[in-house]
Scaffold this active site. Structure first.
Site, PDB file in Angstrom:
ATOM      1  N   GLY A 177      -8.842   8.933 -50.949  1.00 47.92           N
ATOM      2  CA  GLY A 177      -8.266  10.228 -50.591  1.00 47.92           C
ATOM      3  C   GLY A 177      -7.039  10.513 -51.441  1.00 47.92           C
ATOM      4  O   GLY A 177      -6.894  10.037 -52.563  1.00 47.92           O
ATOM      5  N   GLY A 178      -6.122  11.274 -50.854  1.00 50.14           N
ATOM      6  CA  GLY A 178      -4.912  11.656 -51.583  1.00 50.14           C
ATOM      7  C   GLY A 178      -4.042  10.460 -51.934  1.00 50.14           C
ATOM      8  O   GLY A 178      -3.154  10.557 -52.777  1.00 50.14           O
ATOM      9  N   GLY A 234      -6.349  16.151 -90.558  1.00 47.74           N
ATOM     10  CA  GLY A 234      -5.335  16.376 -89.523  1.00 47.74           C
ATOM     11  C   GLY A 234      -4.874  15.058 -88.926  1.00 47.74           C
ATOM     12  O   GLY A 234      -3.729  14.925 -88.484  1.00 47.74           O
ATOM     13  N   ALA A 235      -5.780  14.077 -88.930  1.00 55.64           N
ATOM     14  CA  ALA A 235      -5.433  12.787 -88.332  1.00 55.64           C
ATOM     15  C   ALA A 235      -4.296  12.121 -89.110  1.00 55.64           C
ATOM     16  O   ALA A 235      -3.505  11.370 -88.541  1.00 55.64           O
ATOM     17  CB  ALA A 235      -6.657  11.889 -88.284  1.00 55.64           C
TER      18      ALA A 235
HETATM   19  C1  HXC Z   1      -5.617   4.441 -38.947  1.00 50.64           C
HETATM   20  C2  HXC Z   1      -7.042   2.894 -39.856  1.00 50.64           C
HETATM   21  C3  HXC Z   1      -7.232   3.707 -40.990  1.00 50.64           C
HETATM   22  C4  HXC Z   1      -6.551   4.954 -41.042  1.00 50.64           C
HETATM   23  C5  HXC Z   1      -8.397   1.935 -41.249  1.00 50.64           C
HETATM   24  N1  HXC Z   1      -7.791   1.805 -40.069  1.00 50.64           N
HETATM   25  N2  HXC Z   1      -8.078   3.099 -41.841  1.00 50.64           N
HETATM   26  N3  HXC Z   1      -6.242   3.267 -38.848  1.00 50.64           N
HETATM   27  N4  HXC Z   1      -5.748   5.272 -39.996  1.00 50.64           N
HETATM   28  N5  HXC Z   1      -6.671   5.758 -42.085  1.00 50.64           N
HETATM   29  C6  HXC Z   1      -7.875   0.686 -39.138  1.00 50.64           C
HETATM   30  C7  HXC Z   1      -9.257   0.550 -38.553  1.00 50.64           C
HETATM   31  O1  HXC Z   1      -9.394   1.372 -37.430  1.00 50.64           O
HETATM   32  C8  HXC Z   1      -9.277  -0.930 -38.193  1.00 50.64           C
HETATM   33  O2  HXC Z   1      -8.602  -1.108 -36.992  1.00 50.64           O
HETATM   34  C9  HXC Z   1      -8.458  -1.569 -39.271  1.00 50.64           C
HETATM   35  O3  HXC Z   1      -7.679  -0.512 -39.848  1.00 50.64           O
HETATM   36  C10 HXC Z   1      -9.286  -2.188 -40.370  1.00 50.64           C
HETATM   37  O4  HXC Z   1     -10.250  -1.244 -40.794  1.00 50.64           O
HETATM   38  P1  HXC Z   1     -11.795  -1.612 -40.924  1.00 50.64           P
HETATM   39  O5  HXC Z   1     -12.528  -0.338 -41.006  1.00 50.64           O
HETATM   40  O6  HXC Z   1     -12.188  -2.596 -39.866  1.00 50.64           O
HETATM   41  O7  HXC Z   1     -11.778  -2.365 -42.321  1.00 50.64           O
HETATM   42  P2  HXC Z   1     -12.868  -2.346 -43.462  1.00 50.64           P
HETATM   43  O8  HXC Z   1     -14.229  -2.511 -42.877  1.00 50.64           O
HETATM   44  O9  HXC Z   1     -12.415  -3.335 -44.467  1.00 50.64           O
HETATM   45  O10 HXC Z   1     -12.801  -0.887 -44.082  1.00 50.64           O
HETATM   46  C11 HXC Z   1     -11.648  -0.417 -44.703  1.00 50.64           C
HETATM   47  C12 HXC Z   1     -11.748   1.100 -44.988  1.00 50.64           C
HETATM   48  C13 HXC Z   1     -12.102   1.840 -43.684  1.00 50.64           C
HETATM   49  C14 HXC Z   1     -12.816   1.321 -46.077  1.00 50.64           C
HETATM   50  C15 HXC Z   1     -10.398   1.514 -45.552  1.00 50.64           C
HETATM   51  O11 HXC Z   1     -11.245   1.402 -42.650  1.00 50.64           O
HETATM   52  C16 HXC Z   1     -11.988   3.334 -43.816  1.00 50.64           C
HETATM   53  O12 HXC Z   1     -12.895   3.972 -44.345  1.00 50.64           O
HETATM   54  N6  HXC Z   1     -10.890   3.872 -43.272  1.00 50.64           N
HETATM   55  C17 HXC Z   1     -10.660   5.296 -43.241  1.00 50.64           C
HETATM   56  C18 HXC Z   1     -10.401   5.824 -44.620  1.00 50.64           C
HETATM   57  C19 HXC Z   1     -10.031   7.251 -44.599  1.00 50.64           C
HETATM   58  O13 HXC Z   1     -10.887   8.142 -44.485  1.00 50.64           O
HETATM   59  N7  HXC Z   1      -8.710   7.548 -44.622  1.00 50.64           N
HETATM   60  C20 HXC Z   1      -8.180   8.831 -44.601  1.00 50.64           C
HETATM   61  C21 HXC Z   1      -8.304   9.328 -46.057  1.00 50.64           C
HETATM   62  S1  HXC Z   1      -7.636  10.912 -46.226  1.00 50.64           S
HETATM   63  P3  HXC Z   1      -9.086  -2.161 -35.884  1.00 50.64           P
HETATM   64  O14 HXC Z   1      -8.073  -2.038 -34.803  1.00 50.64           O
HETATM   65  O15 HXC Z   1     -10.443  -1.729 -35.477  1.00 50.64           O
HETATM   66  O16 HXC Z   1      -9.081  -3.477 -36.582  1.00 50.64           O
HETATM   67  C22 HXC Z   1      -6.137  10.582 -46.766  1.00 50.64           C
HETATM   68  C23 HXC Z   1      -5.340  11.786 -46.988  1.00 50.64           C
HETATM   69  C24 HXC Z   1      -4.132  11.483 -47.810  1.00 50.64           C
HETATM   70  O17 HXC Z   1      -5.730   9.510 -46.978  1.00 50.64           O
HETATM   71  C25 HXC Z   1      -3.668  12.767 -48.349  1.00 50.64           C
HETATM   72  C26 HXC Z   1      -2.479  12.593 -49.189  1.00 50.64           C
HETATM   73  C27 HXC Z   1      -2.245  13.877 -49.928  1.00 50.64           C
END
Ligand code: HXC
Length: 511
Positions: A171-172, A406-407
């Site tokens: 993501g971001g 040019g290079a």
């Molecule tokens: C809160 C989160 C989290 C998040 C993971 N966790 N991402 N909690 N916010 N964004 C938590 C999970 O619930 C889990 O908690 C623990 O972290 C570990 O995650 P798992 O999924 O068990 O780990 P894994 O299987 O290794 O997968 C990792 C992952 C996946 C690929 C990162 O967790 C995932 O897809 N997370 C969401 C990614 C996402 O969409 N983020 C938002 C992106 S948008 P528990 O308690 O169950 O252990 C963004 C906008 C930014 O970032 C903009 C800036 C401009």
């Protein structure tokens, strides 16, 4: 509470903070072949130098039951320490706490580190391993990211900023690393993408694995987003230490000088035969680089991307220098979109941080073709021209063989501000290669025999460095074996260079 209880309470808080998400999650992290955030910091810094700040910060979220789930430090370890005995600031996302996701509170910790680094004039290193924005916090997390991005931009060109991607980065969240100077990744362990495989499948129906989409190899070899990749975390963190050894702590300092036993006047006889007599035969520019720098020690940047140009750091007489070199062993060293952008970014980094530039030129010109033209080679090639022209650091250029069209102008020629321009006797400096030139000026007029004669005439007249030397565009024609001592002499001559560009808000590099 008596005194003893107060001290015990502090110890208890510290222990809790150091456990992050707890033993089970730490085990899971290790089982995934990853270190914890704390282990990474300790490995990165000089032994015993880490001072942690904001260890007891917690999130301030009351939604989704989060008020019952507070962990000291809130998924981010931040502080300062030393690398090579010099101050650096560091933060590491702790995947064991809410997946290292970015909360308002831990964004504030990063912002604090960035502000301190800017004030004290020291590099910032971010160790990223995070699920992105803390989903439970919504826009507060986005605001946190934006504050970090803003600080990245304000710090750009003031203190070196380095990002290591040691896990997911989606993501971001990828945009903070993208705004920093160098991105390090770990093979098969780290991933960067704006949208992940599932979203891509829904939107474009493409099937792609996360490794193909955003793995270390993809970003080092294909997209050019990353600059280095290590085989594991240890190696990657060591590479960060090595990179920093070439860099000053901030834009007001000179890069650190290292004592060397490699003699400044070392001649290298084998260089006399490196460049083939046949101008169409390739040779490896890396070999030339290795033979002229201190102790054969070259830190190549983006080694797998746009390999027709080589960029990286080395030392001459102990002083760090940024090298930009055409690579005749890859696509004949031609300039194209990717190599121009790669080199331009490197030149601007060196200029921002007072690192002199050595340019080694063997370039047949810009790559012709519709894909290059449609892709905007005009504006991308202009980036390199712009970067070399605006750079005010000492600029030393050596033409080893071809400098066509040019290079020739672009590759740090005298005309765009190089301070010392050398050429080997094997140089060919002209508008274009002899065959191409004769085909254009005598098209349809000459038979084959006349063409061969005209090509030879053109070659004798222009495919050498003497015309350019007679005009003062080349300061000296040098023997290849003397390259090292000539460079060190030129660096010494230019070491007090004072040059600034006209005052302006900022230029408008062709993006
Ligand atoms: C809160 C989160 C989290 C998040 C993971 N966790 N991402 N909690 N916010 N964004 C938590 C999970 O619930 C889990 O908690 C623990 O972290 C570990 O995650 P798992 O999924 O068990 O780990 P894994 O299987 O290794 O997968 C990792 C992952 C996946 C690929 C990162 O967790 C995932 O897809 N997370 C969401 C990614 C996402 O969409 N983020 C938002 C992106 S948008 P528990 O308690 O169950 O252990 C963004 C906008 C930014 O970032 C903009 C800036 C401009």
């Amino acid at each position: 509470m008596d005194l003893k209880e107060k001290y015990n309470q502090l110890e208890d808080f510290n222990k809790k903070a150091e456990l992050g998400g707890g033993i089970e999650r730490i085990k899971k992290q290790h089982a995934a072949g990853k270190k914890t955030a704390r282990e990474r910091i300790l490995q990165l810094l000089d032994h015993g130098t880490f001072t942690e700040i904001d260890k007891l910060v917690t999130h301030r979220n009351y939604d989704f039951g989060m008020e019952k789930n507070k962990i000291l430090g809130d998924g981010l370890i931040a502080g300062y320490g030393k690398i090579g005995e010099r101050l650096v600031y560091v933060f590491a996302q702790d995947f064991t706490v809410f997946g290292g996701s970015l909360s308002r509170a831990n964004a504030d910790k990063i912002v604090k580190i960035q502000n301190l680094a800017l004030k004290m004039g020291a590099p910032v290193i971010g160790l990223n391993d995070s699920g992105g924005a803390r989903i439970q916090e919504g826009v507060e997390s986005l605001a946190g990211y934006a504050d970090i991005f803003y600080n990245n931009v304000m710090s750009s060109g003031v203190v070196p900023q380095v990002s290591a991607i040691l896990g997911p980065c989606a993501g971001g969240a990828v945009y903070s690393p993208a705004l920093t100077d160098f991105i390090f990744m770990v093979n098969e362990k780290s991933h960067m993408f704006v949208t992940g495989p599932e979203v891509i499948k829904t939107v474009t129906h493409e099937d792609v694995t996360k490794e193909e989409l955003g793995g270390a190899l993809t970003h080092n070899a294909k997209s050019g987003v990353a600059h280095f990749n290590g085989t594991d975390e240890e190696q990657t963190l060591m590479m960060i230490r090595e990179l920093l050894s070439f860099l000053p702590s901030n834009n007001l300092e000179e890069p650190p000088v290292k004592t060397t036993l490699d003699p400044s006047d070392r001649t290298e006889e084998s260089l006399q035969d490196l460049i083939p007599a046949d101008p169409n035969k390739p040779y490896d520019m890396n070999e030339l680089i290795q033979k002229i720098i201190d102790n054969n020690h070259f830190l190549e940047v983006q080694a797998q991307y746009a390999q027709n140009i080589i960029v990286g750091f080395a030392r001459f007489g102990g002083k760090p220098v940024g090298i930009v070199a055409n690579q005749p062993a890859h696509l004949a060293g031609v300039l194209d979109i990717n190599s121009s952008a790669k080199a331009a970014r490197f030149v601007r980094f060196c200029d921002a941080f007072n690192i002199p530039l050595l340019t080694l030129v063997d370039v047949p010109g810009f790559l012709p073709g519709t894909s290059q033209e449609f892709g905007g080679i005009i504006k991308h090639g202009a980036k390199l021209l712009y970067a070399f022209s605006e750079a005010t650091v000492p600029k030393i250029t050596i033409i080893t063989r071809k400098a066509y069209g040019g290079a020739y102008d672009v590759m740090s020629s005298k005309h765009i501000g190089a301070d010392v321009n050398f050429a080997y006797p094997t140089s060919e400096i002209a508008v274009m290669g002899p065959e191409g030139a004769i085909n254009i000026i005598h098209r349809n007029k000459f038979n084959e025999e006349e063409k061969t004669k005209a090509v030879q005439e053109y070659r004798d007249k222009f495919a050498n460095p003497y015309k350019a030397a007679s005009l003062g565009y080349i300061d000296e024609i040098i023997n290849p074996k003397d390259t090292r001592k000539k460079i060190i002499g030129a660096l010494d001559m230019t070491k007090n260079k004072r040059k600034s560009n006209p005052p302006k808000k900022h230029g408008n590099i062709p993006l």
